[in-house]
Motif scaffolding. Structure first.
Motif, PDB file in Angstrom:
ATOM      1  N   MET B  12       0.822  -1.198   0.000  1.00 33.16           N
ATOM      2  CA  MET B  12       0.000   0.000   0.000  1.00 33.16           C
ATOM      3  C   MET B  12       0.863   1.258   0.000  1.00 33.16           C
ATOM      4  SD  MET B  12      -2.680   1.569   2.599  1.00 33.16           S
ATOM      5  CE  MET B  12      -1.337   2.520   3.239  1.00 33.16           C
ATOM      6  N   MET B  13       2.020   1.205   0.661  1.00 32.03           N
ATOM      7  CA  MET B  13       2.929   2.358   0.608  1.00 32.03           C
ATOM      8  C   MET B  13       3.353   2.627  -0.828  1.00 32.03           C
ATOM      9  SD  MET B  13       3.219   3.643   3.478  1.00 32.03           S
ATOM     10  CE  MET B  13       4.391   4.825   2.864  1.00 32.03           C
ATOM     11  N   GLY B  14       3.691   1.565  -1.558  1.00 32.75           N
ATOM     12  CA  GLY B  14       4.077   1.738  -2.952  1.00 32.75           C
ATOM     13  C   GLY B  14       2.936   2.274  -3.792  1.00 32.75           C
ATOM     14  N   LEU B  15       1.723   1.764  -3.523  1.00 33.11           N
ATOM     15  CA  LEU B  15       0.560   2.209  -4.303  1.00 33.11           C
ATOM     16  C   LEU B  15       0.251   3.676  -4.022  1.00 33.11           C
ATOM     17  CD1 LEU B  15      -1.659   1.137  -6.177  1.00 33.11           C
ATOM     18  CD2 LEU B  15      -3.072   0.900  -4.171  1.00 33.11           C
ATOM     19  N   TYR B  16       0.348   4.062  -2.744  1.00 32.23           N
ATOM     20  CA  TYR B  16       0.096   5.472  -2.382  1.00 32.23           C
ATOM     21  C   TYR B  16       1.115   6.373  -3.068  1.00 32.23           C
ATOM     22  CZ  TYR B  16       0.400   9.668   0.401  1.00 32.23           C
ATOM     23  OH  TYR B  16       0.476  10.962   0.777  1.00 32.23           O
ATOM     24  N   CYS B  17       2.383   5.936  -3.056  1.00 35.55           N
ATOM     25  CA  CYS B  17       3.424   6.737  -3.690  1.00 35.55           C
ATOM     26  C   CYS B  17       3.166   6.862  -5.186  1.00 35.55           C
ATOM     27  CB  CYS B  17       4.778   6.095  -3.431  1.00 35.55           C
ATOM     28  SG  CYS B  17       6.170   7.053  -3.993  1.00 35.55           S
ATOM     29  N   LEU B  18       2.680   5.776  -5.786  1.00 36.61           N
ATOM     30  CA  LEU B  18       2.419   5.782  -7.233  1.00 36.61           C
ATOM     31  C   LEU B  18       1.246   6.697  -7.568  1.00 36.61           C
ATOM     32  CD1 LEU B  18       2.995   4.494  -9.980  1.00 36.61           C
ATOM     33  CD2 LEU B  18       1.466   2.683  -9.381  1.00 36.61           C
ATOM     34  N   VAL B  19       0.231   6.747  -6.692  1.00 36.37           N
ATOM     35  CA  VAL B  19      -0.977   7.496  -7.029  1.00 36.37           C
ATOM     36  C   VAL B  19      -0.856   8.961  -6.636  1.00 36.37           C
ATOM     37  CG1 VAL B  19      -3.423   7.701  -6.530  1.00 36.37           C
ATOM     38  CG2 VAL B  19      -2.443   5.471  -6.906  1.00 36.37           C
ATOM     39  N   ILE B  31       6.659   2.071  -7.761  1.00 37.62           N
ATOM     40  CA  ILE B  31       6.575   0.780  -8.455  1.00 37.62           C
ATOM     41  C   ILE B  31       7.626  -0.177  -7.918  1.00 37.62           C
ATOM     42  CG2 ILE B  31       6.837  -0.324 -10.696  1.00 37.62           C
ATOM     43  CD1 ILE B  31       5.604   2.086 -11.953  1.00 37.62           C
ATOM     44  N   VAL B  32       8.835   0.342  -7.631  1.00 39.70           N
ATOM     45  CA  VAL B  32       9.899  -0.520  -7.104  1.00 39.70           C
ATOM     46  C   VAL B  32       9.506  -1.086  -5.743  1.00 39.70           C
ATOM     47  CG1 VAL B  32      12.268  -0.490  -6.269  1.00 39.70           C
ATOM     48  CG2 VAL B  32      11.729   0.570  -8.418  1.00 39.70           C
ATOM     49  N   ILE B  33       8.873  -0.239  -4.904  1.00 39.96           N
ATOM     50  CA  ILE B  33       8.466  -0.717  -3.574  1.00 39.96           C
ATOM     51  C   ILE B  33       7.384  -1.793  -3.699  1.00 39.96           C
ATOM     52  CG2 ILE B  33       7.324  -0.019  -1.440  1.00 39.96           C
ATOM     53  CD1 ILE B  33       8.757   2.604  -1.614  1.00 39.96           C
ATOM     54  N   MET B  34       6.450  -1.600  -4.652  1.00 33.59           N
ATOM     55  CA  MET B  34       5.418  -2.624  -4.853  1.00 33.59           C
ATOM     56  C   MET B  34       6.045  -3.945  -5.313  1.00 33.59           C
ATOM     57  SD  MET B  34       2.450  -0.388  -6.623  1.00 33.59           S
ATOM     58  CE  MET B  34       1.227  -1.646  -6.841  1.00 33.59           C
ATOM     59  N   ASP B  35       7.078  -3.830  -6.168  1.00 38.22           N
ATOM     60  CA  ASP B  35       7.801  -5.004  -6.637  1.00 38.22           C
ATOM     61  C   ASP B  35       8.414  -5.771  -5.458  1.00 38.22           C
ATOM     62  OD1 ASP B  35       8.767  -6.654  -8.502  1.00 38.22           O
ATOM     63  OD2 ASP B  35      10.382  -5.370  -9.194  1.00 38.22           O
TER      64      ASP B  35
END
Lengths: 151, 115, 185
Positions: B12-19, B31-35
């Motif tokens: 969710m941290m990665g998704l929040y950063c992406l959005v 995206i890297v964090i979601m990976d």
């Protein structure tokens, strides 16, 4: 002066060859110990990227020319496919038709060793090419910016 | 259970950063964090209590074979990591092109300049 | 390793904090370094969970990610981009998080979520039992990648090849066009 300081350059000259040897070990013993084609290929690419960061692009391209890297990139992927098609001679795609050899020896496990080497060539040279393109692009755009500032 | 929940928090941290972030490099970082979160989740579902690495030696007994962790998610994640590096280089080259065209990393500026 | 839960929780808390710093900091350079710290902690976590292959690969790839991100983007421009309070994005993320947990509860609600350390998948038993006799490769992960599931790896090589060719094409096109223009002019 191109590249970094003389200290970094000297140590890079000492270390780069050993990094390549370590990467080759990781690739060749991938079926016996932790490692394999992916990790070893990235390590070998790191050795050339270290050369490029320390000395500049010309020295790294003198050790591994750009055209040779392109050829290694494509031929690695092609070798992977050809080894897969060799399995068709024994029955189906990617069948391990080579001799399996004794367990726990370097020359064993049939097609796994050549596939590891093919993947290492493919991954290593393609990452080296991408990094070379990124580094070259930065230089070119910076030169364009400087010329724009001057004019 | 808590391990899986923290993997979801990382995702969710990665998704929040992406959005939410306007900077394109920040979006790449998301995206890297979601990976990372997905890779970590796949490895944790393969782990087994008292597990050992799935590498056989000459002295490995059949009892030790039962303690091996799941090799299948490891094989999938191994390829996934390298694919992540390839897609990262593709994203970085796209960002460089955008920067050359617009002269900024700000996504709202780039959207305004269109047309 | 008897019980790895304390080490794993420490690493996970470290990773969550590192990702929060990477997301929220204004400076792009510290964001990139924080995300690399998350990646290195991930490598150590893989090592604890009995996956040395992946730990090596993650470690080396993380170095390259750090170099590519710094050299490719940060050196171009390191100005902070101000993000005004975007409540829509926060709400969207929270909705996605709720959906994720909801789907998890829906799928595992009747049977209970599997505990950490007790895997539910049974298919890999075949690989562990027959890996050494069938392929003569001592590393089971390598035998899965390159023998049992070599077709997967072919697809992966194709994806990597495509992404690298795409990156090279994106970066190269401009230079070649300019060279042709210079030659024709």
């Amino acid at each position: 002066m191109k590249g970094m300081t003389i200290i970094v350059k000297t140590i890079t000259d000492f270390v780069a060859a050993f990094i390549v040897v370590f990467g080759a070990y990781i690739v060749l013993y991938g079926h016996l110990t932790p490692g394999g084609g992916f990790a070893g290929g990235v390590i070998i690419a790191c050795a050339f990227i270290l050369l490029m960061l320390a000395h500049g692009r010309e020295v790294a391209f003198a050790r591994l020319p750009e055209r040779a890297a392109h050829i290694m990139d494509s031929s690695g992927a092609l070798a992977f496919l050809i080894i897969g098609w060799l399995g068709v001679t024994g029955g189906f795609f990617f069948l391990n038709v080579f001799g399996r050899g004794d367990m726990f020896r370097l020359l064993s496990s049939g097609m796994i060793l050549p596939l590891n080497i093919a993947i290492a060539f493919k991954v290593g040279s393609s990452l080296f090419l991408v990094f070379a393109a990124l580094a070259m692009f930065r230089r070119r755009s910076f030169r364009a910016m400087i010329e724009e500032e001057l004019s | 259970m808590t391990v899986y929940f923290m993997c979801a928090v990382l995702l969710m941290m990665g998704l929040y950063c992406l959005v939410a972030k306007k900077n394109i490099v920040k979006k790449i970082i998301g995206i890297v964090i979601m990976d990372y979160a997905v890779n970590l989740y796949l490895i944790t579902i393969g782990y087994k209590n008292n597990g050992v690495a799935p590498i056989i030696e000459k002295t490995t007994s059949p009892e030790l074979l039962e303690r091996f962790v799941d090799p299948l998610p490891q094989a999938l994640v191994l390829t996934s990591i390298v694919i992540g590096l390839g897609t990262l280089s593709l994203m970085v080259s796209m960002v460089i092109r955008l920067y050359e065209k617009h002269g900024t990393f700000d996504m709202s500026q780039i959207s305004k300049l269109r047309g | 390793m008897e019980n790895i839960a304390p080490q794993l929780y420490t690493l996970l808390v470290f990773m969550v904090i590192g990702s929060v710093v990477a997301v929220e900091t204004k400076n792009l350079l510290s964001a990139v370094i924080s995300v690399s710290a998350v990646g290195f902690a991930l490598s150590v976590a893989f090592l604890f969970m009995g996956a040395p292959d992946i730990a090596i690969t993650q470690l080396v790839v993380e170095v390259l990610v750090l170099i590519i991100l710094i050299r490719g983007t940060i050196l171009l421009d390191n100005t902070a981009v101000e993000t005004h309070g975007d409540t829509l994005a926060v709400v969207a993320s929270l909705i996605f998080f709720g959906l994720l947990l909801g789907f998890g509860a829906m799928i595992f609600g009747s049977t209970g979520f599997p505990e950490f350390g007790e895997p539910v998948m049974r298919v890999s038993r075949v690989y562990v039992q027959t890996g050494l006799p069938a392929t003569h490769a001592a590393n089971i992960v390598t035998s899965v990648i390159l023998d049992f599931r070599a077709y997967d790896t072919l697809g992966e090589a194709t994806v990597l090849f495509t992404s690298v060719i795409g990156a090279l094409a994106l970066l190269r096109k401009d230079g070649k066009v300019r060279r042709e223009e210079v030659a024709s002019a």
